[in-house]
Write a protein that holds these residues in place. Structure first.
Motif, short mmCIF file in Angstrom:
data_model
loop_
_atom_site.label_atom_id
_atom_site.label_comp_id
_atom_site.label_asym_id
_atom_site.label_seq_id
_atom_site.Cartn_x
_atom_site.Cartn_y
_atom_site.Cartn_z
N ASP A 61 20.27 -35.60 15.43
CA ASP A 61 19.57 -35.40 14.15
C ASP A 61 19.22 -36.71 13.46
O ASP A 61 18.45 -36.72 12.49
CB ASP A 61 20.43 -34.55 13.21
CG ASP A 61 20.56 -33.11 13.67
OD1 ASP A 61 19.86 -32.74 14.63
OD2 ASP A 61 21.36 -32.37 13.08
N VAL A 101 17.34 -40.02 12.72
CA VAL A 101 16.04 -40.61 12.99
C VAL A 101 16.18 -42.14 13.12
O VAL A 101 15.71 -42.73 14.07
CB VAL A 101 15.03 -40.27 11.88
CG1 VAL A 101 13.69 -40.96 12.13
CG2 VAL A 101 14.84 -38.77 11.78
N TYR A 102 16.86 -42.75 12.15
CA TYR A 102 17.13 -44.18 12.28
C TYR A 102 18.29 -44.57 11.36
O TYR A 102 18.65 -43.84 10.43
CB TYR A 102 15.89 -45.04 11.98
CG TYR A 102 15.34 -44.96 10.58
CD1 TYR A 102 15.69 -45.88 9.60
CD2 TYR A 102 14.40 -43.99 10.24
CE1 TYR A 102 15.16 -45.83 8.32
CE2 TYR A 102 13.85 -43.94 8.96
CZ TYR A 102 14.24 -44.86 8.01
OH TYR A 102 13.71 -44.81 6.74
N CYS A 149 17.97 -38.96 8.36
CA CYS A 149 17.69 -37.78 9.18
C CYS A 149 16.39 -37.14 8.70
O CYS A 149 15.83 -37.53 7.67
CB CYS A 149 18.84 -36.77 9.09
SG CYS A 149 20.45 -37.47 9.52
N ARG A 150 15.91 -36.17 9.42
CA ARG A 150 14.67 -35.50 9.02
C ARG A 150 14.85 -34.75 7.70
O ARG A 150 13.89 -34.55 6.96
CB ARG A 150 14.21 -34.56 10.11
CG ARG A 150 13.74 -35.26 11.38
CD ARG A 150 13.22 -34.29 12.43
NE ARG A 150 12.76 -34.99 13.62
CZ ARG A 150 13.54 -35.32 14.63
NH1 ARG A 150 14.83 -35.03 14.58
NH2 ARG A 150 13.06 -35.96 15.68
N ASN A 168 16.16 -43.96 16.66
CA ASN A 168 16.29 -42.98 17.73
C ASN A 168 14.99 -43.01 18.53
O ASN A 168 13.92 -42.69 18.00
CB ASN A 168 16.54 -41.59 17.13
CG ASN A 168 16.84 -40.55 18.19
OD1 ASN A 168 16.46 -40.69 19.35
ND2 ASN A 168 17.52 -39.49 17.79
N ALA A 186 12.53 -40.23 18.39
CA ALA A 186 11.81 -39.98 17.14
C ALA A 186 10.56 -40.82 17.00
O ALA A 186 9.80 -40.66 16.05
CB ALA A 186 12.74 -40.24 15.95
N LEU A 246 6.77 -42.36 13.14
CA LEU A 246 7.82 -41.47 13.63
C LEU A 246 7.35 -40.03 13.66
O LEU A 246 6.44 -39.63 12.94
CB LEU A 246 9.05 -41.60 12.73
CG LEU A 246 9.60 -43.01 12.54
CD1 LEU A 246 10.72 -43.01 11.52
CD2 LEU A 246 10.09 -43.58 13.87
N ARG A 247 8.01 -39.25 14.51
CA ARG A 247 7.73 -37.82 14.58
C ARG A 247 8.45 -37.12 13.43
O ARG A 247 9.64 -37.34 13.21
CB ARG A 247 8.22 -37.24 15.91
CG ARG A 247 7.69 -37.94 17.15
CD ARG A 247 8.26 -37.29 18.40
NE ARG A 247 8.05 -38.16 19.56
CZ ARG A 247 6.93 -38.22 20.27
NH1 ARG A 247 5.91 -37.45 19.93
NH2 ARG A 247 6.82 -39.02 21.31
N HIS A 260 8.64 -37.49 10.38
CA HIS A 260 9.22 -38.30 9.31
C HIS A 260 8.16 -39.30 8.85
O HIS A 260 7.48 -39.92 9.68
CB HIS A 260 10.48 -39.04 9.78
CG HIS A 260 11.31 -39.55 8.64
ND1 HIS A 260 11.00 -40.72 7.96
CD2 HIS A 260 12.43 -39.05 8.05
CE1 HIS A 260 11.90 -40.91 7.01
NE2 HIS A 260 12.78 -39.92 7.04
#
Length: 284
Positions: free
Chosen positions: A197, A199-200, A212-213, A245, A248, A264-265, A267
């Motif tokens: 979960d 993202v970075y 996170c998203r 990530n 992502a 990012l996907r 986000h």
């Protein structure tokens, strides 16, 4: 020894060493082996080395690996990020040649050899330092035509030797147990975040912001402590203060100035990529 750089302006060097006797010994040896070399500063710690490196823009940096404030590796990494994002400085000064001064054992020295990075061992030995001086003179001489023909719109590549060295030294760190879950403080509660979960991760002083998203949370640690616990195939360091990530990442985009950033996907954030890590996004 022939000074191949003596036909033009003398090369300029900065020494960063926290032991005054060793700093003086290195400076004395350099003056003996390379009389035309100008030593513009001697710094006692990594913070001062970074500041003076940016201010004086020398041709060569001799960096002790273990220094207070910042290590030689940290100072070199931050210098590369701040040197106009790895491009030539505003006055056309190319990124300096870096020589690490180290007391590492033979096992760790393999990283320097594989990265083709220059290093000298403590205590300084004239024979070993002499070989480094010859290589530096050759590299500075070879870089002159490239420096004069480079245009303002063509970004200089990041120091690949430094990038490879950092990667190799990180790989030599004893692996820690891989994290399966992040336990992060959210108000008065503890949130359990599956690694998939995330993202970075973003460094914030003494904390890391776990993005996170569906939100963010803080953990009290450093990226240096966190990185060995992450799966390197899943999580990529892209900046001194950012780990992303890989799953992502939607795209890597280079702007007109040559700066690389990630979209990012699912986000909205755009993450800047340090020139040291730009090799991760070269076309296969």
């Amino acid at each position: 020894m022939t000074d191949t750089a003596s036909t033009t302006a003398p090369a300029r060097a900065l020494i960063a060493e926290d032991e005054p006797i060793l700093a003086a010994a290195l400076a004395h040896a350099l003056r003996r082996l390379w009389p035309a070399l100008e030593i513009v500063a001697t710094c006692a710690n990594g913070v001062e080395a970074l500041q003076q490196g940016l201010a004086l823009r020398p041709d060569i940096l001799f960096l002790d690996i273990k220094m207070p404030g910042k290590t030689g590796l940290e100072a070199a990494e931050e210098l590369a990020e701040q040197w106009q994002d790895g491009q030539d400085g505003p006055d056309g000064t190319p990124f300096p040649q870096i020589v690490f001064v180290t007391a590492y054992d033979d096992y760790a020295l393999a990283a320097f050899e594989q990265a083709a990075a220059d290093y000298v061992l403590k205590p300084v030995n004239d024979a070993r330092l002499g070989k480094t001086v010859e290589r530096l003179q050759q590299r500075l001489q070879a870089a002159k035509p490239a420096a004069t023909t480079k245009t303002a719109t063509t970004p200089a590549p990041a120091d690949d030797n430094l990038a490879r060295l950092l990667t190799q030294l990180q790989a030599m760190t004893p692996p820690a147990p891989r994290l399966q879950m992040i336990r992060a403080a959210v108000g008065n509660s503890v949130r359990m975040i599956p690694m998939a979960d995330v993202v970075y991760f973003e460094a914030l002083d003494k904390y890391i912001n776990v993005v996170c998203r569906d939100g963010e949370a803080l953990i009290r640690t450093s990226l240096k402590e966190l990185l060995p616990q992450l799966d390197p195939q899943q999580f990529w360091q892209i900046h001194r203060g950012t780990i992303v990530n890989a799953g992502a990442i939607a795209s890597a985009v280079r702007d007109e100035a040559g700066k690389l950033s990630l979209t990012l996907r699912q986000h909205p954030a755009h993450l800047r990529v340090s020139p040291l890590y730009a090799h991760l996004f070269r076309q296969m």
